[in-house]
Write a protein that holds these residues in place. Sequence first.
Motif, short mmCIF file in Angstrom:
data_model
loop_
_atom_site.label_atom_id
_atom_site.label_comp_id
_atom_site.label_asym_id
_atom_site.label_seq_id
_atom_site.Cartn_x
_atom_site.Cartn_y
_atom_site.Cartn_z
N CYS A 136 -7.29 0.95 5.30
CA CYS A 136 -5.91 1.38 5.53
C CYS A 136 -5.87 2.28 6.78
O CYS A 136 -6.73 3.16 6.95
N CYS A 144 0.11 3.31 3.74
CA CYS A 144 0.59 2.80 5.03
C CYS A 144 1.90 2.04 4.89
O CYS A 144 2.66 1.90 5.85
N CYS A 160 0.84 -1.20 0.00
CA CYS A 160 0.00 0.00 0.00
C CYS A 160 0.88 1.25 0.00
O CYS A 160 1.82 1.36 0.79
N HIS A 165 -8.96 -2.04 0.81
CA HIS A 165 -7.93 -1.57 1.74
C HIS A 165 -7.67 -0.08 1.53
O HIS A 165 -7.72 0.70 2.48
ZN LIG Z 1 -2.56 1.01 3.60
#
Ligand SMILES: [Zn+2]
Length: 211
Positions: free
Chosen positions: A104, A90, A87, A99
């Motif tokens: 997230c 994050c 991701c 997500h």
């Molecule tokens: Zn994330």
Amino acid sequence: MLNLLKDFRTSTEEDAVRWKREGNGVFGAKGAYKMLFGSSAYAFPNRRIWMDKVPTKVSFFAWEASWGKILTLDKLQRRGWQFPNRCFLCGCEEENANHILLHCTVVKTLWEIALAIFGVQWEFPESVIEVLLSWRGSFVGKKRKNTWNSIPLCIFWTVWKERNRLAFRGGSLDIQKFKNFFVCNLWSWARVYIGEDSYSLLGFLEWHAAT
Ligand SMILES: [Zn+2]
């Protein structure tokens, strides 16, 4: 499709094709769609997506996200691209639509701000489409309903813009700027219909705090 076609019957009396699934015998796209895809086909959050208080490009993005059509890293991997899936926000978990738009930890901060403006708590469903289907705001009152309804789309848009900036231009996430970007987006959309009470950001927040 075969079953669909079987539902057309020729009426001997009227010599016309009649659609047996509709009471009046008139073919309707709604009835055909329901038969092909089942009654769950109706469970699509059109009213939460196509709103006149939100820019059309934002609605279109939410529509794509609801259908699972946005090009997140998991999708690209499935198309054969070889790279690690992390991701962009994050840096911990794998990126997929649910997500990056909902779960997230970085994105959660935006949802928390939005819920705090309205003084409510909310249990998150798993998917984008479930969030939109269950995003009902009758309890926020008529006055605040437009802003409430635009929150999911505003978060989706803010997140996706920031995610793309990080993905294509690099750099690092400035969480304060990220939060500011979200609140300013929400504010700028709301200024159009709230009027002079929202000429300042503080006025905008106070207007929503006063029920
Ligand atoms: Zn994330």
